[in-house]
Design an enzyme around this catalytic site. Structure first.
Site, short mmCIF file in Angstrom:
data_model
loop_
_atom_site.label_atom_id
_atom_site.label_comp_id
_atom_site.label_asym_id
_atom_site.label_seq_id
_atom_site.Cartn_x
_atom_site.Cartn_y
_atom_site.Cartn_z
N ASP A 111 2.99 0.54 -1.26
CA ASP A 111 3.69 -0.10 -1.10
C ASP A 111 4.87 0.30 -2.22
O ASP A 111 4.62 0.11 -3.54
CB ASP A 111 2.76 -1.06 -1.45
CG ASP A 111 3.80 -3.29 -1.23
OD1 ASP A 111 4.94 -2.72 -0.68
OD2 ASP A 111 3.75 -3.50 -1.98
N TRP B 239 -0.47 -7.79 -6.17
CA TRP B 239 0.90 -8.38 -6.21
C TRP B 239 -0.03 -9.49 -4.92
O TRP B 239 -0.98 -9.21 -4.23
CB TRP B 239 1.63 -8.34 -5.05
CG TRP B 239 2.44 -8.87 -4.35
CD1 TRP B 239 3.31 -9.84 -4.78
CD2 TRP B 239 3.65 -8.75 -2.87
NE1 TRP B 239 4.03 -10.31 -4.22
CE2 TRP B 239 3.87 -9.64 -2.57
CE3 TRP B 239 2.30 -8.15 -2.18
CZ2 TRP B 239 4.39 -9.89 -1.50
CZ3 TRP B 239 3.30 -8.81 -0.79
CH2 TRP B 239 4.13 -9.33 -0.37
N LYS C 146 15.02 -6.14 -2.85
CA LYS C 146 15.02 -6.03 -4.71
C LYS C 146 16.43 -5.07 -4.71
O LYS C 146 17.01 -5.45 -5.09
CB LYS C 146 13.53 -5.07 -5.23
CG LYS C 146 11.95 -5.85 -5.03
CD LYS C 146 12.42 -7.71 -4.92
CE LYS C 146 11.17 -8.33 -4.28
NZ LYS C 146 10.12 -9.16 -4.84
N1 KET Z 1 4.84 -5.07 -1.96
C1 KET Z 1 5.01 -5.75 -3.54
C2 KET Z 1 4.57 -5.16 -4.64
C3 KET Z 1 6.06 -6.51 -3.35
O1 KET Z 1 6.17 -7.01 -5.62
C4 KET Z 1 6.91 -7.88 -2.79
C5 KET Z 1 7.15 -8.68 -3.14
C6 KET Z 1 6.89 -7.18 -1.24
C7 KET Z 1 5.44 -6.55 -1.30
C8 KET Z 1 7.49 -8.55 -0.70
O2 KET Z 1 8.19 -8.15 -0.68
P1 KET Z 1 9.36 -8.71 0.56
O3 KET Z 1 10.40 -9.45 0.31
O4 KET Z 1 8.12 -9.07 1.83
O5 KET Z 1 9.73 -7.76 0.98
N2 KET Z 1 7.16 -9.42 -4.60
C9 KET Z 1 8.11 -10.31 -4.89
C10 KET Z 1 8.17 -11.55 -4.29
C11 KET Z 1 7.23 -11.96 -3.91
O6 KET Z 1 5.82 -12.65 -4.01
O7 KET Z 1 7.51 -12.49 -2.44
C12 KET Z 1 7.33 -11.59 -6.39
O8 KET Z 1 6.09 -10.22 -6.84
O9 KET Z 1 7.99 -12.01 -6.62
#
Ligand code: KET
Length: 467
Positions: free
Chosen positions: A276, A195, A312
């Site tokens: 993560d 990511w 998610k």
């Molecule tokens: N870890 C991973 C692996 C991840 O894909 C995301 C979010 C997060 C943590 C953090 O998400 P949060 O909303 O802070 O709990 N990924 C999606 C959104 C982004 O990039 O912020 C994405 O990859 O589309």
């Protein structure tokens, strides 16, 4: 300094002014000599000098900005895609950039269990007092239980330091700050690819990182030998960042046997696993099955870190709710770690927000709502599996080249890693109005059955006609 400037002098309330100062709001065109007269010959920023003006607020517009040296930042590779999507007026446009779940009608989805929890919260008339620095106690309890399993010994022995974080990102950032402070020089190993924000997080926290091999483009699968040898080659005591399930962006997870071998080498090298977990429930549809990697490491008695996100699996993207869990070998160590996490959080954002924490506490803490959540989780994961299958079927039927598209079915979670390169991904957007990240990732959570054929046409065109 510019030769002339607009000076606004605004009153902070009459009592704040010395008797000889003006108290009215006025805007005057003045020259630089006037400014010198007003502020004296002080070096540095002349606009911020208060002198006899007491608590006077001044805004001075000058021709040359003091921020001239700040260059325009590039758009974010993931969230910037949504901005570009919004600006596109084409009817066929499709946003497969950010990993956000949509309904079959491609509308955002608020889970029924979330609505139920919010109704309960309204009925109870809960207040908006500050939370403690570590967050809502009821949330911290259920989030650790959801991760490790309520009857896990590590919970009973109080060996988990859990602090509510600003979703997955904020929780990762807290952990990065902890590493920087208490393991100076220690390296974090991240998968290649990963990511995109992982690199930003560790860079900003000043934690050195390097990559371990993960994805093998030849097999469109896991480069397991490469992964193991890179983890083994890392300096003893490194932090190994692992995606607990539904690896982003590849959609490829180790098998249970491979997880055991990963744990072996981590143990052998005295590394610290750092999970993560942003997609618990989205890999298999089961919250428990998706936590099995973390639980396998915990069962070995390893100390580890886990950042959790409810963006998610509960669709709480904008609530910014998640947690950092540090599993320690004693309850005493856990208490100390927690106290230091709080110390890091306090000057950063003081304390977290309450709304999302209450939602999670109500959903996970109430057996009836919890069971309903599991059903909704399965429904969401199931919809993604359906579009995955339909996309594969459409590609296989339409593409006469004989290319094997079955990797799409082998990948799991919200995403598919298509193998399209940057130029091909650009073609997807520029010609077909399909918005996706430039690494070739598409979010199947933003795809409907009705759009699969169109997407297949776009992928086939981009794959075969663009190099
Ligand atoms: N870890 C991973 C692996 C991840 O894909 C995301 C979010 C997060 C943590 C953090 O998400 P949060 O909303 O802070 O709990 N990924 C999606 C959104 C982004 O990039 O912020 C994405 O990859 O589309």
């Amino acid at each position: 300094m510019a030769s002339s400037a607009m000076l606004s002098v605004a009153s902070a309330g009459p009592s704040a002014f010395p008797a000889n100062c003006k108290t009215s709001l006025r805007k005057t065109k003045i020259g630089s000599s006037d400014v010198r007269q007003l502020f004296g010959k002080a070096k540095g920023n002349p606009f911020l000098k208060s002198q006899c003006l007491g608590r006077v607020t001044m805004a001075v517009a000058v021709n040359v900005s003091r921020f001239e040296g700040i260059a325009m930042a590039p758009p974010d590779p993931i969230l910037g895609v949504s901005e570009a999507f919004k600006a596109d007026t084409n009817d066929m446009k499709l946003n497969l950039g950010v990993g956000a779940y949509r309904t079959e009608e491609l509308q955002p989805y608020v889970l029924n269990v979330v609505k139920k929890a919010e109704k309960l919260m309204l009925e109870r008339g809960e207040n908006k007092e500050y939370l403690p620095i570590e967050g809502l106690a009821a949330f911290n309890k259920v989030t650790a239980e959801l991760l490790f399993g309520a009857d896990n010994a590590v919970i009973k022995q109080n060996r988990v330091a859990t602090v509510q974080g600003l979703s997955g990102t904020g929780s990762l950032r807290l952990a990065a700050a902890l590493i920087e402070r208490y393991f100076p020089g220690a390296k974090v190993l991240i998968s290649s690819p990963t990511w995109g924000n992982h690199k930003n997080i560790f860079n900003d926290a000043k934690v050195p990182w390097s990559e371990y091999r993960y994805y093998d483009p030849k097999t469109v699968g896991l480069d397991f030998d490469g992964m193991i040898s890179d983890i083994r080659a890392a300096p003893d005591g490194s932090f190994i960042l692992l995606h607990g399930c539904a690896h982003n962006p590849t959609g490829i997870d180790p098998t249970p046997e491979q997880w055991e071998k990963i744990a072996d080498v981590i143990q052998e090298k005295n590394h610290i696993p750092f999970f993560d977990v942003a997609y618990q429930g989205f890999a298999s549809g089961s919250l428990d099955a998706d936590a099995s990697s973390v639980r396998l490491f915990a069962a070995r008695g390893l100390e580890l870190l886990v950042a959790q996100s409810y963006s998610k699996n509960l669709g709480l993207y904008a609530e910014r709710i998640g947690a950092i869990n540090v599993l320690c070998s004693s309850s005493d160590a856990a208490a100390r770690v927690k106290s230091q996490l709080k110390r890091i959080a306090r000057p950063m954002y003081s304390n977290p927000s309450v709304h999302g924490a209450r939602i999670v506490a109500n959903v996970v803490g109430d057996p009836a709502i919890f069971n309903e959540w599991k059903e909704e989780m399965e429904m969401m994961a199931g919809r993604i599996k359906n579009v995955r299958q339909k996309l594969f079927d459409s590609l296989s039927a339409k593409d006469k080249s004989g290319k094997d598209w079955s990797f799409i079915l082998k990948q799991i979670g919200m995403f598919s890693f298509t193998g399209l390169n940057k130029t091909q991904s650009d073609n997807m957007t520029n010609k077909w109005h399909v918005y996706m990240t430039k690494d070739g990732r598409i979010s199947l959570a933003g795809l409907s059955l009705a759009k699969c054929e169109y997407l297949a046409d776009a992928i086939i065109d981009s794959f075969h006609n663009v190099s």
